[in-house]
Design an enzyme around this catalytic site. Structure first.
Site, mmCIF file in Angstrom:
data_model
loop_
_atom_site.group_PDB
_atom_site.id
_atom_site.type_symbol
_atom_site.label_atom_id
_atom_site.label_comp_id
_atom_site.label_asym_id
_atom_site.label_seq_id
_atom_site.Cartn_x
_atom_site.Cartn_y
_atom_site.Cartn_z
ATOM 1 N N HIS A 148 33.151 -4.644 32.171
ATOM 2 C CA HIS A 148 32.104 -3.822 32.784
ATOM 3 C C HIS A 148 30.889 -3.793 31.870
ATOM 4 C CE1 HIS A 148 35.103 -1.553 35.542
ATOM 5 N NE2 HIS A 148 34.508 -2.546 36.187
ATOM 6 N N ARG A 199 26.981 -2.554 36.017
ATOM 7 C CA ARG A 199 28.436 -2.575 35.819
ATOM 8 C C ARG A 199 29.060 -3.933 36.157
ATOM 9 N NH1 ARG A 199 33.151 0.943 36.929
ATOM 10 N NH2 ARG A 199 34.503 -0.006 38.499
ATOM 11 N N ASN A 216 36.522 -5.947 37.757
ATOM 12 C CA ASN A 216 37.780 -5.218 37.594
ATOM 13 C C ASN A 216 38.326 -4.722 38.944
ATOM 14 O OD1 ASN A 216 39.615 -4.683 35.490
ATOM 15 N ND2 ASN A 216 39.159 -2.481 35.578
ATOM 16 N N ARG A 217 37.847 -5.343 40.018
ATOM 17 C CA ARG A 217 38.437 -5.142 41.350
ATOM 18 C C ARG A 217 38.718 -6.498 42.007
ATOM 19 N NH1 ARG A 217 38.221 -1.100 39.189
ATOM 20 N NH2 ARG A 217 37.478 0.955 39.855
ATOM 21 N N TYR A 321 41.845 7.788 39.607
ATOM 22 C CA TYR A 321 41.642 7.515 41.024
ATOM 23 C C TYR A 321 42.260 6.164 41.312
ATOM 24 C CZ TYR A 321 37.687 5.194 38.762
ATOM 25 O OH TYR A 321 36.911 4.451 37.918
ATOM 26 N N GLU A 344 40.194 3.638 27.887
ATOM 27 C CA GLU A 344 38.842 4.187 28.016
ATOM 28 C C GLU A 344 38.450 4.764 26.652
ATOM 29 O OE1 GLU A 344 37.008 3.890 30.656
ATOM 30 O OE2 GLU A 344 38.404 3.558 32.322
HETATM 31 ZN ZN LIG Z 1 35.143 0.002 32.924
#
Ligand SMILES: [Zn+2]
Ligand SMILES: *[C@@H]1O[C@H](CO)[C@@H](O)[C@H](O)[C@H]1NC(C)=O
Ligand SMILES: *[C@@H]1O[C@H](CO)[C@@H](O)[C@H](O)[C@H]1NC(C)=O
Length: 381
Positions: A148, A199, A216-217, A321, A344
Site C-alpha cells: 500500500h 494507496r 492487497n485485494r 473488517y 499494522e
Molecule cells: Zn495497508
C-alpha cells in the site's frame, strides 16, 4: 556496484547488503591476496618500468586512472621499487578475490522478481543464515512491505529489518529470509509526487481519474469478499485475480519457495496490530489459530519490551473488517503456510500515514525484537 538500480530505497538496500561477508568456495582463488593500488599523480614512466619487471599490471590508460593490480607475491618488491622512485600508493582493494566474491554475492541477492505496471523493478533480497546447510530444515520467512503506497513506515521498517538480518548471527534460528521491501513502487512514487494518500498501484483503468488496483485485494483466495468491483474505489480488486503485474510477481516468487515457507509477514500501517487470518470471513476459524495467537503474543511481548509500544494480536475479519484477496490469506489458504500475519505498524492514528520520520528507528527496533522472538519460538517447533 549496482549503480543502475533505479529506486532510491533499493540503493539503500545495496549498501546494507554489501556488508555481508561469507565463506563460499570461489572461482577467484587465483586472485587471492592481489591488491589494487592507486598511485600518486606524477608517476611518469615508473609504473611501466615496474610492470616490465613483471611486478604489477597497469589497469587501463595511465593518463587517467593510475590504478595498478599487484599480485600477492610481488606486493613487497613492487612497493619497494615504487618508493625508491618517489611514487606513493593508496590501497584501494585489500584482497581482490574477496572483493569479487562480495560483488557476486551481492548481485545474486538482489534479484528483480518482475516489473510493476509502470515498469519499475520489484526487488527481492534473499538473506541466508550463517550455516546454509541447516536452512532447508529450518525453512524460510517471507517479508513483504510497501504494497500500500501511502504506508511509508512499512518499507522503511523492512529496510531496517534487512540490515539487522544481514548482521544477525543466528538469533533467529537458521531461517532463510526473503524480503521484498517495496511491493508497489509505482504507487509509492505517486504518493511522493502527486497524492500523499495514494494507496493502490498505478494501473490505468477504463475510468479516467479512477486509476489503480488495491494490490492487497487482488490475490486469488475467496476473491472479491470485502473488496470492490468499482474502479474508483480505494479497495478496487482488479479485473480478475492476479490481474496486476505486482501481485503476479509476488505470487510466482513465493510459489517457488512455498515448500520452505513457514512464516509470511506483510507490513502495513497503521494501527499497531498483528493480524492473523482469516480476513475473508468472520465465521470460520483458520487452521493453527491457537498457535498463530500464541506466537503472535510472543511477538507483541518482545516488541513492547523495547519502547513500551503495544501491538494487539487480533483476527483480521473478526476484529477489524472483512477483506479478501490479501497476501496473508492467500499464503495460508493456497500455499498452506502455517504462520501468516499482517502487521499494522505505528501509530494508533494520531498521525496515521503521515507519521513523523523520527518513528522509523524505534518502530524498526521494536519490530525486529518482536520478529526475533517470534522466529526463535517457531524455530523450536
Ligand atoms: Zn495497508
Ligand atoms: C556477529 O559475530 C561477529 C564475529 O564473531 C561479531 O563481530 C559481531 O559483532 C556479531 N554481531 C552481532 C549482531 O552479534
Ligand atoms: C518517481 O519516479 C520518477 C521516474 O521514474 C523518478 O525520476 C523520481 O525520482 C521518483 N521519485 C520518487 C520520490 O521516488
Amino acid at each position: 556496484m549496482m549503480s543502475t538500480v533505479p529506486f532510491v530505497i533499493v540503493a539503500t538496500v545495496t549498501v546494507i547488503v554489501a556488508t555481508v561477508s561469507g565463506k563460499e568456495s570461489s572461482r577467484h582463488e587465483i586472485l587471492r591476496g592481489h591488491q589494487i593500488w592507486q598511485l600518486s599523480n606524477d608517476v611518469g614512466d615508473v609504473p611501466l618500468e615496474v610492470m616490465q619487471k613483471g611486478l604489477l599490471d597497469v589497469l587501463g590508460h595511465f593518463g587517467t586512472s593510475k590504478k595498478v593490480r599487484v599480485p600477492f607475491h610481488c606486493l613487497e618488491e613492487a612497493q619497494r621499487l615504487l618508493q625508491e622512485k618517489g611514487v606513493s600508493r593508496e590501497i584501494l582493494v585489500e584482497d581482490l578475490a574477496t572483493f569479487l566474491e562480495d560483488h557476486e554475492r551481492l548481485s545474486k541477492r538482489l534479484t528483480s522478481i518482475g516489473k510493476s505496471f509502470e515498469n519499475r523493478d520489484l526487488w527481492m533480497v534473499h538473506v541466508r543464515p550463517n550455516d546454509p546447510s541447516d536452512s532447508e530444515e529450518a525453512g524460510a520467512v517471507w517479508i513483504e512491505a510497501g504494497i500500500h503506497a501511502r504506508e511509508w513506515i512499512s518499507p522503511a521498517v523492512a529496510l531496517h529489518i534487512l540490515k539487522e538480518l544481514v548482521q544477525d548471527n543466528g538469533s533467529i534460528g537458521n531461517f532463510d529470509v526473503y524480503v521484498v521491501p517495496m511491493a508497489n513502487p509505482d504507487g509509492y512514487n505517486y504518493s511522493f509526487t502527486s497524492d500523499r494518500l495514494w494507496r493502490k498501484n498505478r494501473r490505468i483503468t477504463s475510468q479516467p481519474g479512477c486509476g489503480g488496483v488495491d494490490l492487497n485485494r487482488n490475490w486469488d483466495f475467496h476473491y472479491g469478499v470485502g473488496a470492490s468491483e468499482n474502479e474508483c474505489s480505494e479497495v478496487y480488486r482488479g479485473s480478475e485475480p492476479f490481474s496486476e503485474p505486482e501481485t503476479k510477481a509476488l505470487r510466482d516468487a513465493m510459489t517457488k519457495v512455498k515448500d520452505q515457507l513457514k512464516v509470511v509477514m506483510s507490513l502495513h500501517s497503521y494501527g499497531q496490530q498483528l493480524l492473523y487470518p482469516w480476513g475473508y470471513t468472520k465465521h470460520k476459524t483458520a487452521p493453527d489459530t491457537s498457535d498463530l495467537i500464541a506466537r503472535g503474543k510472543v511477538f507483541a511481548d518482545a516488541a513492547k519490551s523495547v519502547h513500551n509500544t503495544v501491538y494487539k494480536v487480533v483476527n483480521s475479519a473478526g476484529d477489524l473488517y472483512k477483506a479478501s484477496g490479501a497476501t496473508d490469506d492467500w499464503a495460508k489458504g493456497v500455499l498452506g503456510v502455517k504462520y501468516t500475519y499482517t502487521l499494522e505498524l505505528r501509530d494508533e492514528g494520531m498521525s496515521g500515514f503521515n507519521l513523523d520520520p523520527s518513528h522509523i528507528v524505534p518502530c524498526s527496533e521494536e519490530v525486529w525484537e518482536g520478529l526475533k522472538a517470534l522466529l526463535y519460538e517457531i524455530s523450536k517447533e
